[in-house]
Scaffold this motif. Structure first.
Motif, PDB file in Angstrom:
ATOM      1  N   SER A 140      20.277  -5.305  19.791  1.00  0.00           N
ATOM      2  CA  SER A 140      21.507  -4.533  19.705  1.00  0.00           C
ATOM      3  C   SER A 140      21.049  -2.725  19.497  1.00  0.00           C
ATOM      4  O   SER A 140      21.669  -2.064  20.262  1.00  0.00           O
ATOM      5  CB  SER A 140      22.001  -4.653  18.267  1.00  0.00           C
ATOM      6  N   ALA A 165      20.423  -1.916  23.403  1.00  0.00           N
ATOM      7  CA  ALA A 165      21.838  -1.516  24.172  1.00  0.00           C
ATOM      8  C   ALA A 165      22.487  -0.276  23.267  1.00  0.00           C
ATOM      9  O   ALA A 165      23.456  -0.045  23.943  1.00  0.00           O
ATOM     10  CB  ALA A 165      22.742  -2.847  23.906  1.00  0.00           C
ATOM     11  N   GLY A 166      21.981   0.098  22.021  1.00  0.00           N
ATOM     12  CA  GLY A 166      22.502   1.091  21.630  1.00  0.00           C
ATOM     13  C   GLY A 166      23.766   1.119  20.673  1.00  0.00           C
ATOM     14  O   GLY A 166      24.724   1.910  20.440  1.00  0.00           O
ATOM     15  N   ARG A 167      23.801   0.006  19.912  1.00  0.00           N
ATOM     16  CA  ARG A 167      24.684  -0.410  18.978  1.00  0.00           C
ATOM     17  C   ARG A 167      24.995   0.680  17.761  1.00  0.00           C
ATOM     18  O   ARG A 167      23.838   0.803  17.306  1.00  0.00           O
ATOM     19  CB  ARG A 167      24.824  -1.572  18.595  1.00  0.00           C
ATOM     20  N   PRO A 214      25.558   4.516  24.779  1.00  0.00           N
ATOM     21  CA  PRO A 214      25.525   2.740  25.359  1.00  0.00           C
ATOM     22  C   PRO A 214      25.739   2.982  26.748  1.00  0.00           C
ATOM     23  O   PRO A 214      25.378   2.141  27.566  1.00  0.00           O
ATOM     24  CB  PRO A 214      26.481   2.128  24.479  1.00  0.00           C
ATOM     25  N   ALA A 264      23.672   1.295  30.078  1.00  0.00           N
ATOM     26  CA  ALA A 264      23.895   0.328  31.129  1.00  0.00           C
ATOM     27  C   ALA A 264      24.075   0.850  32.423  1.00  0.00           C
ATOM     28  O   ALA A 264      23.722   0.213  33.377  1.00  0.00           O
ATOM     29  CB  ALA A 264      25.433   0.037  30.571  1.00  0.00           C
ATOM     30  N   PHE A 284      21.273  -4.222  30.571  1.00  0.00           N
ATOM     31  CA  PHE A 284      22.129  -5.126  30.258  1.00  0.00           C
ATOM     32  C   PHE A 284      21.938  -5.966  29.319  1.00  0.00           C
ATOM     33  O   PHE A 284      20.974  -6.640  29.097  1.00  0.00           O
ATOM     34  CB  PHE A 284      22.359  -5.781  31.451  1.00  0.00           C
ATOM     35  N   LEU A 285      23.105  -6.060  28.223  1.00  0.00           N
ATOM     36  CA  LEU A 285      22.951  -6.894  27.049  1.00  0.00           C
ATOM     37  C   LEU A 285      23.852  -7.836  27.310  1.00  0.00           C
ATOM     38  O   LEU A 285      25.206  -8.011  27.135  1.00  0.00           O
ATOM     39  CB  LEU A 285      23.061  -6.127  25.727  1.00  0.00           C
ATOM     40  N   ALA A 286      23.432  -9.273  27.587  1.00  0.00           N
ATOM     41  CA  ALA A 286      24.345 -10.444  27.355  1.00  0.00           C
ATOM     42  C   ALA A 286      24.491 -10.743  25.842  1.00  0.00           C
ATOM     43  O   ALA A 286      23.540 -11.098  24.990  1.00  0.00           O
ATOM     44  CB  ALA A 286      23.747 -11.548  27.794  1.00  0.00           C
ATOM     45  N   PHE A 287      25.844 -10.524  25.394  1.00  0.00           N
ATOM     46  CA  PHE A 287      25.964 -10.665  24.090  1.00  0.00           C
ATOM     47  C   PHE A 287      26.109 -12.045  23.391  1.00  0.00           C
ATOM     48  O   PHE A 287      26.267 -12.845  24.141  1.00  0.00           O
ATOM     49  CB  PHE A 287      27.399 -10.077  23.759  1.00  0.00           C
ATOM     50  N   TYR A 302      27.770 -12.669  20.989  1.00  0.00           N
ATOM     51  CA  TYR A 302      29.308 -13.314  20.519  1.00  0.00           C
ATOM     52  C   TYR A 302      29.950 -12.351  21.588  1.00  0.00           C
ATOM     53  O   TYR A 302      30.584 -11.459  21.146  1.00  0.00           O
ATOM     54  CB  TYR A 302      29.587 -13.184  19.346  1.00  0.00           C
ATOM     55  N   PRO A 303      30.373 -12.831  22.806  1.00  0.00           N
ATOM     56  CA  PRO A 303      30.959 -11.870  23.656  1.00  0.00           C
ATOM     57  C   PRO A 303      32.353 -11.608  23.015  1.00  0.00           C
ATOM     58  O   PRO A 303      32.891 -12.562  22.363  1.00  0.00           O
ATOM     59  CB  PRO A 303      31.133 -12.636  24.805  1.00  0.00           C
ATOM     60  N   GLU A 343      29.131 -13.684  30.830  1.00  0.00           N
ATOM     61  CA  GLU A 343      28.184 -12.762  30.471  1.00  0.00           C
ATOM     62  C   GLU A 343      27.176 -12.719  31.601  1.00  0.00           C
ATOM     63  O   GLU A 343      26.823 -11.726  32.141  1.00  0.00           O
ATOM     64  CB  GLU A 343      27.365 -13.044  29.234  1.00  0.00           C
ATOM     65  N   GLN A 380      28.877 -11.169  34.769  1.00  0.00           N
ATOM     66  CA  GLN A 380      28.860  -9.635  34.480  1.00  0.00           C
ATOM     67  C   GLN A 380      27.534  -9.033  35.051  1.00  0.00           C
ATOM     68  O   GLN A 380      27.502  -7.865  35.509  1.00  0.00           O
ATOM     69  CB  GLN A 380      29.421  -9.243  33.200  1.00  0.00           C
ATOM     70  N   LEU A 384      26.665  -6.249  37.891  1.00  0.00           N
ATOM     71  CA  LEU A 384      26.026  -5.006  37.368  1.00  0.00           C
ATOM     72  C   LEU A 384      24.854  -4.696  37.871  1.00  0.00           C
ATOM     73  O   LEU A 384      24.180  -3.453  37.962  1.00  0.00           O
ATOM     74  CB  LEU A 384      26.397  -4.840  35.918  1.00  0.00           C
TER      75      LEU A 384
END
Lengths: 253, 429
Positions: A45, A48-50, A72, A76, A81-84, A86-87, A155, A158, A162
């Motif tokens: 996180s 990715a910049g949360r 964030p 990107a 790229f962060l695959a979440f 919990y998308p 995810e 995506q 990208l």
């Protein structure tokens, strides 16, 4: 490509990361393992910049740029790229519309021309095959009512669209059955190149049978306490985390 | 006996009450006057108006209680307000009165006349749907409308082009504007109305309108309304429909700006097989205050109602939603759905939402729900993490929320117009 030095981060005043050091070069796959609550997802996180996480010390450079200084969306656009884990379900925004906006904003930042509807759709069709994702999902609202497996495949889809240089998979394997795991791993492997790198955050060794790491790091209490080759993952599978915990906790007493 | 009135503002209105030129309607007007004398405009604590203190608002802003004067309005001004690419029958209301010079319509499949020209039989209908005793502002309108407009759609006729109804309103020293419309759609008819309310200047006026609609058997009416007025505009509109057997009525209300707007929308489902739909969207900033009070009355078996209102509130704006559903004992097999969802974008924005269901039948499907929240930070981060800029991501999420209402617009040119208004507003919220 990515250099993390003495990274400390906290959430609401509680320190979670307590001095992470990690160097990642193009073409490498790094697995980050560790018991629950060790800070694995926090690390993903923070990269990715949360916003909820506050970096209190240390630095992260990505292709020569201060990653922590970027918002964030710019991270990107730079290729992270962060695959979440919990998308997020987003009602009212179709997957196609969302991706077209994202792809074109990323392209604009990178000085590439915008994709028109035709080019975008053909790119989408090509990438959809990678993760065997159903066309029908594309016109539905983003992740809304998708099964767990569909969300995780989305995810990776995506990610394929990208074309990041650094992919961070945050427990992408959690909750997947073996078929879905194969599809997701296959997608990730096909996207691997000598120019990009992958961080695989996972709780289970099983994923690493499919996505073979060059390095395995064990995160515990906010630090990387052990690093090794892929055999380390097998040791962990066999012996669990207790021996590592004992090593660390014993040493610190 | 003005001594019976409840508050000062009611007295000011009563002193200015003036009889209409339509002699057939004098008795009705007298009923309005009597009601106001006895009941007065809502006091501060009146339950139906407890979040929307209109009497106080009117006392502070309205001082010209006489008949509204005609504004100098030219064709250019009208043209500037027309909805692009909408081929329509144009009805222009100038301070509440139909302006025949600026209107442009051909009476194909319908007729239109002033209340002054109504037959005794037609005049009998006025005030039977929007009854004076139902709402004090409906009563007030009844005491002071000048020339109402009666639109008649004869049996079996379909009005192909929509009506574009433009209400131009001028402050004129805080004046009272009282349009009154009766739409009489006979059996097997179809028509669509698109109404837009326009402020000619920035000062306060009080627009107090009443629209009565009779939707006869197997008829289908759609009524769209846009409220995008000046920040000083005060408006109450009472919109009441009687919906008969197998008929459909749909209302759509987009509220964007006004000082204080109160919409009383009532659907009376009077027979089996009929359907009433209500969709509303309020996107507010500044100090705008919009209160939607809706009322659905299921009286007979096998009728459906659907209601969806959504709001996004920024700055110090305030929204009120009160949705009443009555299902009477005879109204078995009723389907009634109601939903109200809100997003508050600032700490100072307020929403008061209240569903009220009274169900006397035992074999019905009714549901209601309301939500109030903020913009979902997790969703915002998700979009940003895919390279979408924060502002764009915010816009995407807000538009997705609002878009569900716009999807119910059936006229393409009008939908495009609403989309552009909504996007512009969301860009600034």
């Amino acid at each position: 490509m990515l250099s993390i030095k003495n990274l400390h981060a906290s959430i609401e005043g509680t320190p979670i990361l307590k001095g992470i050091n990690l160097e990642i070069k193009p073409g490498e796959v790094h697995a980050i393992m560790g018991p629950n609550g060790s800070g694995k997802s926090t690390l993903a996180s923070v990269l990715a910049g949360r916003e909820e996480y506050e970096v209190t010390e240390g630095e992260v450079t990505f292709n020569g740029k201060d990653l922590l200084d970027l918002n964030p969306e710019d991270r990107a656009r730079e290729g992270v790229f962060l695959a979440f884990q919990y998308p997020v379900e987003i009602p009212g925004v179709s997957t196609t519309n969302f991706l077209r906006t994202a792809v074109n904003q990323v392209r604009e930042y990178r000085g590439q021309e915008q994709l028109d509807a035709v080019k975008f759709l053909s790119l989408m069709k090509e990438k959809m095959k990678l993760v065997e994702i159903d066309q029908k999902l594309m016109s539905r609202a983003l992740n809304e009512g998708f099964s767990g497996g569909e969300k995780k495949r989305n995810e990776i889809f995506q990610m394929a669209m990208l074309e990041p240089t650094l992919s961070i998979l945050d427990e992408t394997d959690s909750g997947l059955d073996i078929d879905a795991l194969r599809i997701v791993s296959n997608g990730v492997n096909q996207l691997k190149s000598p120019d990009n790198a992958t961080i695989v955050v996972t709780h289970y060794q099983r994923l690493l049978d499919y996505i073979v790491p060059d390095f395995v790091h064990v995160l515990y209490k906010g630090r990387i306490v052990k690093s090794g080759s892929k055999e380390l993952a097998l040791d962990l599978e066999e012996k669990g985390y207790d021996w590592i915990k004992e090593d660390v906790d014993g040493a610190s007493v | 006996m003005t001594t019976l009135t409840k508050n000062k503002i009611t007295e000011s209105f009563l002193e200015a009450a003036h009889l209409t030129k339509a002699e057939n309607l004098v008795a009705l007007q007298q009923k309005g006057i009597d009601f106001l004398k006895n009941e007065g405009l809502p006091a501060q604590k009146a339950e139906e108006y407890k979040f929307t203190h209109l009497s106080k608002k009117l006392e502070a802003n309205i001082s010209n209680f006489g008949a509204a004067s005609k504004a100098s309005l030219n064709a250019e001004q009208v043209k500037a307000e027309l909805i692009a690419d909408l081929d329509a029958h144009l009805l222009v209301f100038n301070n509440g009165q139909l302006d025949l010079e600026l209107s442009s319509f051909s009476e194909d499949n319908y007729t239109l006349k002033s209340f002054a020209d109504l037959s005794a039989e037609e005049a009998q209908k006025i005030g039977t749907i929007a009854k004076v005793e139902k709402d004090p502002f409906a009563a007030l309108n009844t005491t002071s409308f000048e020339q109402g407009t009666y639109i008649h759609i004869a049996k079996g006729k379909v009005v192909e082009k929509p009506f574009q109804v433009l209400y131009f309103n001028q402050a004129n020293g805080g004046q009272v504007i009282s349009p009154r419309i009766y739409i009489d759609a006979e059996a097997n008819t179809e028509a669509t109305f698109i109404e837009k309310i326009i402020s000619l200047d920035e000062a306060a006026y009080f627009l107090n309108s009443v629209t009565e609609v009779k939707v006869s058997d197997n008829s289908h009416l759609h009524y769209y309304k846009i409220q995008n007025e000046s920040t000083s505009a005060i408006e109450v509109n009472n919109f009441v429909t009687d919906i008969h057997r197998d008929a459909t009525f749909s209302a759509f209300t987009l509220s964007l700006q006004g000082d204080m707007i109160r919409n009383n929308l009532s659907l009376n489902l009077l027979d089996s097989g009929c359907e009433g739909n209500m969709y509303g969207l309020y996107l507010l900033d500044g100090n705008s205050h919009v209160d939607n009070h809706t009322n659905v009355d299921h009286t007979m078996p096998h009728a459906d109602s659907n209601e969806l209102y959504k709001g996004i509130l920024g700055d110090k704006s305030r929204g009120v939603f009160n949705g009443k559903i009555f299902v009477r004992q005879d109204a078995q097999k009723t389907n009634a759905f109601q939903q109200n969802n809100n997003i508050l974008l600032s700490d100072d924005a307020i929403i008061n939402t209240k569903p009220q269901l009274e169900i006397w039948a035992d074999d019905v499907k009714c549901s209601h729900g309301c939500t109030t929240g903020q913009l979902d930070d997790e969703a915002l981060f998700y979009l940003q993490a895919r390279g979408i800029g924060k502002e764009e991501a915010r816009g995407l999420l807000l538009y997705a929320f609002a878009g569900e209402i716009l999807d119910h617009i059936k006229i393409e040119a009008f939908k495009e117009y609403c989309i552009s208004l909504v996007q512009e507003r969301l860009g600034n919220l």
